[in-house]
Design a protein around this motif. Structure first.
Motif, PDB file in Angstrom:
ATOM      1  N   PHE A 117      41.694 -48.387  14.822  1.00 34.09           N
ATOM      2  CA  PHE A 117      42.216 -47.112  15.344  1.00 34.09           C
ATOM      3  C   PHE A 117      41.583 -45.929  14.614  1.00 34.09           C
ATOM      4  O   PHE A 117      41.168 -44.941  15.248  1.00 34.09           O
ATOM      5  CB  PHE A 117      43.741 -47.074  15.194  1.00 34.09           C
ATOM      6  N   GLU A 118      41.488 -46.009  13.294  1.00 31.33           N
ATOM      7  CA  GLU A 118      40.908 -44.915  12.507  1.00 31.33           C
ATOM      8  C   GLU A 118      39.411 -44.777  12.754  1.00 31.33           C
ATOM      9  O   GLU A 118      38.881 -43.653  12.784  1.00 31.33           O
ATOM     10  CB  GLU A 118      41.189 -45.143  11.020  1.00 31.33           C
ATOM     11  N   TRP A 119      38.722 -45.909  12.929  1.00 25.61           N
ATOM     12  CA  TRP A 119      37.278 -45.851  13.172  1.00 25.61           C
ATOM     13  C   TRP A 119      36.949 -45.123  14.471  1.00 25.61           C
ATOM     14  O   TRP A 119      35.888 -44.490  14.579  1.00 25.61           O
ATOM     15  CB  TRP A 119      36.683 -47.253  13.228  1.00 25.61           C
ATOM     16  N   LYS A 120      37.825 -45.171  15.435  1.00 25.70           N
ATOM     17  CA  LYS A 120      37.538 -44.580  16.746  1.00 25.70           C
ATOM     18  C   LYS A 120      37.358 -43.068  16.687  1.00 25.70           C
ATOM     19  O   LYS A 120      36.762 -42.477  17.595  1.00 25.70           O
ATOM     20  CB  LYS A 120      38.632 -44.957  17.745  1.00 25.70           C
ATOM     21  N   SER A 121      37.823 -42.450  15.637  1.00 23.01           N
ATOM     22  CA  SER A 121      37.665 -40.998  15.502  1.00 23.01           C
ATOM     23  C   SER A 121      36.551 -40.623  14.519  1.00 23.01           C
ATOM     24  O   SER A 121      36.341 -39.458  14.216  1.00 23.01           O
ATOM     25  CB  SER A 121      38.982 -40.364  15.038  1.00 23.01           C
ATOM     26  N   LYS A 122      35.812 -41.648  14.041  1.00 19.80           N
ATOM     27  CA  LYS A 122      34.756 -41.408  13.066  1.00 19.80           C
ATOM     28  C   LYS A 122      33.379 -41.396  13.725  1.00 19.80           C
ATOM     29  O   LYS A 122      33.113 -42.138  14.663  1.00 19.80           O
ATOM     30  CB  LYS A 122      34.768 -42.502  11.990  1.00 19.80           C
ATOM     31  N   LYS A 123      32.495 -40.571  13.189  1.00 15.70           N
ATOM     32  CA  LYS A 123      31.103 -40.521  13.641  1.00 15.70           C
ATOM     33  C   LYS A 123      30.309 -41.529  12.810  1.00 15.70           C
ATOM     34  O   LYS A 123      30.270 -41.423  11.586  1.00 15.70           O
ATOM     35  CB  LYS A 123      30.537 -39.116  13.457  1.00 15.70           C
TER      36      LYS A 123
END
Length: 244
Positions: free
Chosen positions: A214-220
């Motif tokens: 879930f957190e990775w989905k907002s990371k570049k």
């Protein structure tokens, strides 16, 4: 004369040999005149970097490939009659770990040759160490399938196994396909599964980070494109608990 096959580690990032290779291993690697390697050109580059005691054109390098036969390897190892030390090196990291050099070691074992593994970097183990994921139960899956439907089935299967037995799943991909694998992991893993990205290990741009899917989905993360990267994940294990 006791014959010894030395398993010599090779760098996995752009850094000085003194940073990733113990001095005793360097001393031994510099003294060896016969090597088995996947690529003669990169092997000579490695020998130049570590400061071999011999002229590069005086060092014998046998080139290991998928077409190399057991008889050929046995013939290479028979040169112990003329020299007591042969080195085995990988293209990157430790030989015989996710590497065809294991075939050479097995034949050497059958011939009664002494095997000496030397300490050095392995992207698989370094990434596991830094991930914070379960280091007591893990599986290295190698290169996952390329076809999207097969890849999806594997990811789901591996996550199920990870959840059932609290097992870290580790995989690697060809650098130019890193982003495709990363996207597939985000699409097919559960939101609370922990995913670690370990890229360019031991180099100046080393990056190792563990977050939930879930957190990775907002990371570049496009910076891992065409960079050597290890992917690790651990499903949320219901029975897992930590003491305060």
């Amino acid at each position: 004369m006791i014959a010894t096959l030395h398993l010599i580690p090779v760098r996995i990032g752009d850094s000085n040999p003194g940073f990733w290779m113990p001095e005793e291993a360097l001393k031994q690697a510099r003294k060896i005149k016969v090597y088995i390697a996947e690529n003669a050109k990169s092997a000579r580059s490695f020998l130049k970097d570590i400061g071999s005691l011999y002229q590069l054109n005086n060092i014998k390098i046998y080139q290991l490939s998928s077409n190399t036969t057991k008889n050929q390897i046995s013939e290479w190892l028979s040169c112990f009659e003329e020299c007591k030390d042969i080195g085995l090196i990988s293209e990157s990291g430790c030989p015989a770990i996710a590497d065809p050099g294991s075939n050479v070691v097995l034949i050497a074992q059958s011939m009664g040759i002494n095997i000496k593994p030397w300490t050095g970097p392995s992207s698989i183990f370094l990434s596991l160490m830094a991930s914070g994921l379960n280091g007591q139960n893990f599986a290295f899956r190698g290169y996952p399938p390329i076809k999207s439907d097969e890849l999806k089935r594997k990811i789901i299967s591996w996550e199920k196994e990870s959840n059932n037995i609290n097992q870290t799943q580790i995989m690697i991909e060809t650098p130019y396909r890193n982003m495709s694998l990363f996207k597939a992991l985000l699409d097919d893993l559960n939101q609370d599964t922990l995913l670690c990205i370990a890229s360019s290990i031991t180099s100046e741009c080393e990056y190792i980070k563990t977050l939930s899917v879930f957190e990775w989905k907002s990371k570049k993360t496009d910076f891992i494109y065409k960079k050597p990267t290890i992917f690790l994940f651990l499903a949320k294990f219901k029975k897992q608990s930590f003491n305060n």
